[in-house]
Design a protein around this motif. Sequence first.
Motif, PDB file in Angstrom:
ATOM      1  N   GLY A  97     -44.372 -19.595 -39.719  1.00 54.67           N
ATOM      2  CA  GLY A  97     -44.850 -19.401 -38.352  1.00 54.67           C
ATOM      3  C   GLY A  97     -45.406 -17.998 -38.152  1.00 54.67           C
ATOM      4  N   TYR A 211     -46.344 -10.989 -30.698  1.00 56.42           N
ATOM      5  CA  TYR A 211     -46.405 -12.142 -31.576  1.00 56.42           C
ATOM      6  C   TYR A 211     -45.163 -13.000 -31.343  1.00 56.42           C
ATOM      7  N   GLY A 212     -45.407 -14.249 -31.000  1.00 54.92           N
ATOM      8  CA  GLY A 212     -44.310 -15.215 -31.024  1.00 54.92           C
ATOM      9  C   GLY A 212     -43.439 -15.307 -29.798  1.00 54.92           C
ATOM     10  N   ASN A 213     -43.931 -14.902 -28.621  1.00 50.96           N
ATOM     11  CA  ASN A 213     -43.085 -15.165 -27.444  1.00 50.96           C
ATOM     12  C   ASN A 213     -43.160 -16.653 -27.095  1.00 50.96           C
ATOM     13  N   ILE A 214     -42.359 -17.033 -26.141  1.00 48.99           N
ATOM     14  CA  ILE A 214     -42.215 -18.474 -25.851  1.00 48.99           C
ATOM     15  C   ILE A 214     -43.544 -19.107 -25.462  1.00 48.99           C
ATOM     16  N   LEU A 215     -43.796 -20.306 -25.979  1.00 51.10           N
ATOM     17  CA  LEU A 215     -44.935 -21.067 -25.464  1.00 51.10           C
ATOM     18  C   LEU A 215     -44.520 -22.513 -25.210  1.00 51.10           C
ATOM     19  N   PHE A 216     -45.332 -23.178 -24.429  1.00 48.29           N
ATOM     20  CA  PHE A 216     -44.991 -24.537 -24.014  1.00 48.29           C
ATOM     21  C   PHE A 216     -45.254 -25.537 -25.139  1.00 48.29           C
ATOM     22  N   ASP A 219     -48.861 -26.151 -26.396  1.00 43.95           N
ATOM     23  CA  ASP A 219     -49.438 -25.057 -27.182  1.00 43.95           C
ATOM     24  C   ASP A 219     -48.735 -24.933 -28.535  1.00 43.95           C
ATOM     25  N   LYS A 222     -50.137 -27.241 -31.074  1.00 45.12           N
ATOM     26  CA  LYS A 222     -51.427 -26.777 -31.626  1.00 45.12           C
ATOM     27  C   LYS A 222     -51.202 -25.723 -32.704  1.00 45.12           C
ATOM     28  N   VAL A 223     -50.243 -24.828 -32.443  1.00 48.31           N
ATOM     29  CA  VAL A 223     -49.937 -23.783 -33.428  1.00 48.31           C
ATOM     30  C   VAL A 223     -49.422 -24.419 -34.721  1.00 48.31           C
ATOM     31  N   SER A 226     -52.140 -26.036 -36.695  1.00 48.70           N
ATOM     32  CA  SER A 226     -52.987 -25.094 -37.434  1.00 48.70           C
ATOM     33  C   SER A 226     -52.342 -24.753 -38.793  1.00 48.70           C
TER      34      SER A 226
END
Lengths: 378, 90, 309
Positions: A97, A211-216, A219, A222-223, A226
């Motif tokens: 990640g 880099y790397g804070n919380i996302l929903f 999203d 999608k990461v 990738s």
Amino acid sequence: MAIYDVITGNDAAAWGARLSKVEVIAAYPITPQTTIVEKLAEWVEKGELNAKFIAVESEHSAMAAVIGASAAGVRAFTATSSQGLLYMIEMVSWAVGARTPVVMAIVNRALGPPWNIWSEHTDALMTRDTGWIQFWAANNQEVMDSIIQAYRVAEDKKVLLPAMVMLGGFVLSHTAMPVKIHDQNKVDQYLSPYEPPHYVLNPKISEAFAYGNILFPWDYAKVRLSIEKAMRNAVDVIKRAAKEFHEIFGIWHGDLIKEVNTDDAEIVIFALGAVAEQAEATLEVLRRNGIKVGVAKIRVFRPFPKEEIAKIADKASHVIVIDRDISFGWDGILAGEVKATLHEYKVDTPVTTKIMGIGGDDILPEHIEKAVKEVIKK
Amino acid sequence: MSKSEEHLLLPISHPTKGAGGKTGTWRVFKPVIIEEKCIKCMMCWMYCPDAAIEVSSRQEVPRVNYDYCKGCLICYEVCPVKAIRKEREV
Amino acid sequence: MPKTILDELIEAGEYLLPGHTACPGCGSVIALRHVLKALGKDTILVIPASCSSVYQAIYPKVSINVMIYNVAFASAAAVASGISQALERKGFEDVNVVVWGGDGGLIDIGAASVSGAAERNENIFVICYDNEAYMNTGIQRSGSTPPGARTTTTPIGKIVGFKKPMAYIMLMHGVPYVATANVAYPTDLYEKVKKAKSIKGFKFIHIFTPCPPGWRFDDSKTIEVARLAVETGYWILWQAEYRHGRIHFELSPPSRPYLDASKRKPIEEFLKFQGRFSKITEESVKKLREWIEYQWSIAKRFLDMSAQK
């Protein structure tokens, strides 16, 4: 000038890191890996390798430190085995990640209890789903060369994923073989210095970011997608890296797979690393007895060479998968992957799993001969 | 993001005021600075957890940024001269 | 008018941006504001799982205007070691590599990596904001929870441990700089971070940061509770440097009067505001007093050692 020497797999791994001009090494001792990082530490102290050696307090911290180092823009290396790999596994997953293209040598060893320091592949195969690129070296030359190639692949801007290079405990790690240690200039020509194309943790050269804070979840998905795309890109990048390596150094270990006598083979053996090397060594005897056997030495386990495996199996009348590992309640781990692949590609060649060499039991030519003859009898 | 970068979608965030939205909407009580009483000691500014009290020099009376003030009322508590009053909003 | 520390704090600007997602009255963010003022822009915060992984807000935005690397819970000091060594290998100086984490991440699960980095004297800061439990996951006890405090895993305040004296433990590593701080004394905190910035090697700062929802007191009382921790002698403010085989330990001005136990306010003053102590037993209070005495007895030993010629 290249040097020819007779060295162990662990020394070959250390040479691979040295020739790749690694800049930060963080490691923790564990048998049978330890002599890799001992060698590197010696070179660092003598000033023969311009790197920082961090003697961390655990494998978890070893992987954490190389992630930090890589993120700050340097080429970083570590090595481990068995329990050490399992202890660091949280950070093994994290490196993916984090998109830190670090390279790690894994000297495959069985898991406890009971204590066992000998060869088995279950340790590295437990990291199967983390997103690391996996190279399995069949001999000491390939150990060294795969580490150099692993940096080329991992750092490619189409990939940017970490890569591990496996070598069997004792079978390779402590067994001396002739190895060509390449000329540094040629390695430099093959492998450029690491310039992170994606992000670098250095406020002197980059604006502030997190880099790397919380996302929903939408999203996050999608990461993660990738990462899958990068892994797919790695297929061509690995092929190109192997081809150019061959052009510069004249050595061919295969790209995703190295095929030996598969063209006319009725029975094909699939195996990883030194086990595949052993199967190759058995071919001559079998062929002399008129048995048409080939070996597909699976060099890259992730990304898994599905298309290549399906093609090879399709030509044969029987496939034998030798696993020096087991997934309890399922199958040999490689065998399970091969069977799933053949199903996907609608190849109906029968597959026989042979689990051998658990906990370092020697895999001898007669074991492989016996496995082949059993299949013929059927 | 172009097609060629789809393999490299990074979880990178950029510093932004109001990253958590207009946190002023969390407020129940609103602190109000009474200019005439203020001695510009800056205690309210110093202890604000939200960086929602603004000053650019010691000569100024601090201003509350109500877009982001969450209404914790630490400022009200620490003011040594009671130059901040609280008003119920909700 | 001569320039004061207050002018300096104002001129430093804000690196903690308004509109973050910390709870109202959060002690940790007040501390972070002043820590960042002292550190400045050439800073990398390495943040393990903690309230601060959440209050920096949500992708693709962030509420802190310095570089941030979010890392796994136990890994922060090791990641920071790697960053620091890489920057040194590349020839970059004067970058502050700073672990910013809570008591769970640095005193419990990540303590081994903190201790390892300290023992190797890595050129990093480890700054622990101590809210005395796992607040982000919902107030579970940590190794830094005081005896008698109610948490969701000590629901009636059972005495489990004794609050790990992490700053003293770090000091015993012989690292160049260790200090304690408290959010009620932001200028003291600011000066300690600035002092740490001037020292190469491992720096540990342990900050007392009350948590209104976790400790169950009104949002507006954060500073009062924090100040009472010092005035009752519960939290001792000190700084220490290790130089040439000797520890130079000093009490910070706000704590100096309380070396004399008779000057301390009764511990009940500190406890009474906080719901987490609302049903505290006499046995727990006794244990707390014992703990406070023990902390001071260590401080006195270090003061004596520092006074010896």
